[in-house]
Motif scaffolding. Structure first.
Motif, PDB file in Angstrom:
ATOM      1  N   VAL A  84      -1.632  -5.208   0.859  1.00 22.84           N
ATOM      2  CA  VAL A  84      -1.819  -4.257   1.960  1.00 22.84           C
ATOM      3  C   VAL A  84      -3.007  -4.661   2.821  1.00 22.84           C
ATOM      4  O   VAL A  84      -2.912  -4.769   4.046  1.00 22.84           O
ATOM      5  CB  VAL A  84      -2.028  -2.828   1.418  1.00 22.84           C
ATOM      6  CG1 VAL A  84      -2.236  -1.835   2.571  1.00 22.84           C
ATOM      7  CG2 VAL A  84      -0.863  -2.409   0.544  1.00 22.84           C
ATOM      8  N   THR A 140      -0.383   5.406   0.980  1.00 25.73           N
ATOM      9  CA  THR A 140      -0.285   4.016   0.521  1.00 25.73           C
ATOM     10  C   THR A 140      -1.249   3.766  -0.629  1.00 25.73           C
ATOM     11  O   THR A 140      -0.899   3.126  -1.633  1.00 25.73           O
ATOM     12  CB  THR A 140      -0.597   3.049   1.683  1.00 25.73           C
ATOM     13  OG1 THR A 140       0.348   3.261   2.733  1.00 25.73           O
ATOM     14  CG2 THR A 140      -0.525   1.605   1.221  1.00 25.73           C
ATOM     15  N   SER A 183      10.492  -0.015  -4.096  1.00 19.30           N
ATOM     16  CA  SER A 183      10.015  -1.166  -3.310  1.00 19.30           C
ATOM     17  C   SER A 183      11.148  -2.093  -2.909  1.00 19.30           C
ATOM     18  O   SER A 183      11.095  -2.741  -1.862  1.00 19.30           O
ATOM     19  CB  SER A 183       8.973  -1.952  -4.116  1.00 19.30           C
ATOM     20  OG  SER A 183       9.568  -2.578  -5.245  1.00 19.30           O
ATOM     21  N   PRO A 195      13.666   0.314   0.052  1.00 18.80           N
ATOM     22  CA  PRO A 195      12.922   1.378   0.730  1.00 18.80           C
ATOM     23  C   PRO A 195      13.761   2.172   1.727  1.00 18.80           C
ATOM     24  O   PRO A 195      13.630   3.389   1.837  1.00 18.80           O
ATOM     25  CB  PRO A 195      11.783   0.628   1.438  1.00 18.80           C
ATOM     26  CG  PRO A 195      12.280  -0.773   1.586  1.00 18.80           C
ATOM     27  CD  PRO A 195      13.138  -1.020   0.398  1.00 18.80           C
ATOM     28  N   HIS A 197       7.601   6.421   3.075  1.00 21.17           N
ATOM     29  CA  HIS A 197       7.525   5.025   3.519  1.00 21.17           C
ATOM     30  C   HIS A 197       6.095   4.481   3.402  1.00 21.17           C
ATOM     31  O   HIS A 197       5.900   3.310   3.043  1.00 21.17           O
ATOM     32  CB  HIS A 197       8.021   4.900   4.959  1.00 21.17           C
ATOM     33  CG  HIS A 197       9.508   5.051   5.098  1.00 21.17           C
ATOM     34  ND1 HIS A 197      10.406   4.284   4.391  1.00 21.17           N
ATOM     35  CD2 HIS A 197      10.261   5.896   5.854  1.00 21.17           C
ATOM     36  CE1 HIS A 197      11.638   4.623   4.699  1.00 21.17           C
ATOM     37  NE2 HIS A 197      11.590   5.612   5.594  1.00 21.17           N
ATOM     38  N   SER A 198       5.113   5.327   3.679  1.00 16.00           N
ATOM     39  CA  SER A 198       3.719   4.903   3.505  1.00 16.00           C
ATOM     40  C   SER A 198       3.419   4.645   2.033  1.00 16.00           C
ATOM     41  O   SER A 198       2.723   3.688   1.681  1.00 16.00           O
ATOM     42  CB  SER A 198       2.768   5.984   4.045  1.00 16.00           C
ATOM     43  OG  SER A 198       2.947   6.160   5.429  1.00 16.00           O
ATOM     44  N   SER A 209       4.858   1.372   0.964  1.00 14.14           N
ATOM     45  CA  SER A 209       4.078   0.221   1.432  1.00 14.14           C
ATOM     46  C   SER A 209       2.952  -0.134   0.471  1.00 14.14           C
ATOM     47  O   SER A 209       2.437  -1.250   0.483  1.00 14.14           O
ATOM     48  CB  SER A 209       3.519   0.493   2.825  1.00 14.14           C
ATOM     49  OG  SER A 209       2.537   1.508   2.799  1.00 14.14           O
ATOM     50  N   GLN A 260       3.806  -3.002  -2.513  1.00 11.23           N
ATOM     51  CA  GLN A 260       4.132  -4.386  -2.140  1.00 11.23           C
ATOM     52  C   GLN A 260       3.807  -5.383  -3.242  1.00 11.23           C
ATOM     53  O   GLN A 260       4.221  -6.547  -3.178  1.00 11.23           O
ATOM     54  CB  GLN A 260       3.378  -4.761  -0.859  1.00 11.23           C
ATOM     55  CG  GLN A 260       3.814  -3.975   0.360  1.00 11.23           C
ATOM     56  CD  GLN A 260       3.015  -4.364   1.600  1.00 11.23           C
ATOM     57  OE1 GLN A 260       2.724  -5.536   1.819  1.00 11.23           O
ATOM     58  NE2 GLN A 260       2.648  -3.380   2.407  1.00 11.23           N
TER      59      GLN A 260
END
Length: 340
Positions: free
Chosen positions: A70, A115, A177, A180, A207-208, A211, A214
């Motif tokens: 990130v 996130t 992940s 999504p 969605h945040s 992220s 990842q």
């Protein structure tokens, strides 16, 4: 967290801590306890504290790895926030340190807090998986005497339960992940009863959150996070193992791992800030499995609690002062509208 829910958790935690404190204190033989403290070799306190702070630094490294896809963040900055988080857990109710950590990084690094919460969730999942691995290995080393069988049986049962939820959690995070868009579409359909604006906000939050997962795209880093999680728990066990020498408790390293597993299960309960009572009774009972006398186990529990809580609390307050913030300010983080 809503005020009434926080109040309920706080009251439940106080009651659990009070009961555990009473169970611990009622069996204290004050003369024997005083003698145990007088005869203790306090020189072992210093390496124990060093081990604990190395452990916090390892947690900062693990968090940096989780966050690296990130944004690159200094390990030193993450270390200070990790220590502040542990300090907050010791002084504030409802494990606010788990909220304060991502909130502080969100403000400093301009990252969406949802996130960051994803990385905190991943930390907890890997902590659970680490405990499962250690608990599973312990079945080959634990004593087989009759007195310890019930505790070992309980440990096996809880390990199976933890393994089930841990595998379900890591699988869910991986699927989130991996897919999504599909997850967002399903989630949006599930929220059809909500107003359009609120539904869009919740989907954006999802969605945040995704992220922050990842790390699943980086298999080498994911393996490194798993290895770090095991090292973190072994360092926890090392602190117990070293401190045992203060009271001449002949505990093996496997025994120290057993104490840590029992403590990890115990502190997962709601309880008063600082884990008062629950920490003490869990330490005492786990040491009793290895025929450690009550006085030695209780004196060890008191000293281990003090070493685990006081140094990190002082360090956390100093780091907070360096950040130009107050304990009152961060205690309201869960009530503030932190930018998403």
């Amino acid at each position: 967290m809503k005020p009434h829910k926080k109040r309920i958790l706080f009251i439940a935690g106080i009651l659990i801590s009070f009961i555990c404190s009473w169970l611990f204190v009622r069996k204290i033989e004050w003369t024997s306890l005083g003698m145990a403290f007088r005869e203790a070799r306090y020189i072992y306190i210093f390496p124990t504290i060093i081990i604990l702070f190395v452990n916090y630094y390892l947690r900062a490294i693990r968090w940096e790895v989780l966050l690296s896809p990130v944004k690159k963040i200094s390990i030193v900055n993450l270390f200070s926030v990790v220590v502040i988080g542990f300090m907050a857990n010791n002084l504030l109710p409802a494990r606010l340190g788990e909220v304060i950590r991502p909130a502080m990084i969100a403000r400093k690094e301009k990252i969406k807090i949802s996130t960051l919460f994803a990385t905190i969730v991943m930390e907890r999942i890997f902590d659970v998986l680490g405990i499962i691995v250690i608990a599973s290995l312990l079945f080959y080393f634990l004593p087989s005497e009759t007195d310890s069988q019930s505790i070992i049986h309980q440990l096996k049962k809880w390990s199976v339960i933890m393994a089930f939820f841990g595998i379900c959690a890591i699988t869910s995070m991986f699927l989130l992940s991996l897919y999504p868009e599909k997850a967002g579409a399903v989630f949006e359909k599930m929220l059809f009863v909500f107003p359009h604006n609120l539904r869009d906000t919740l989907v954006n939050l999802l969605h945040s959150f995704v992220s922050g997962l990842q790390i699943f795209d980086h298999k080498t880093k994911l393996i490194w996070v798993g290895i770090l999680s095991l090292i973190i728990w072994f360092f926890n066990a090392a602190s117990v193992y070293v401190l045992c020498y203060s009271f001449s408790i002949g505990l093996s390293f496997a025994g120290a791992c057993f104490v840590i597993v029992c403590l990890a299960l115990a502190v997962a309960l709601p309880q008063a800030p600082g884990f008062i009572g629950v920490f003490h009774i869990a330490t005492q009972k786990s040491l009793n499995v290895f025929d450690v006398s009550i006085s030695s186990a209780q004196s060890f529990a008191i000293l281990l609690w003090a070493i685990s809580v006081i140094p990190v609390t002082i360090a956390g307050l100093l780091f907070l002062w360096r950040e130009g913030m107050s304990l009152r300010e961060i205690s309201h983080y869960d009530e503030e509208n932190i930018p998403e």
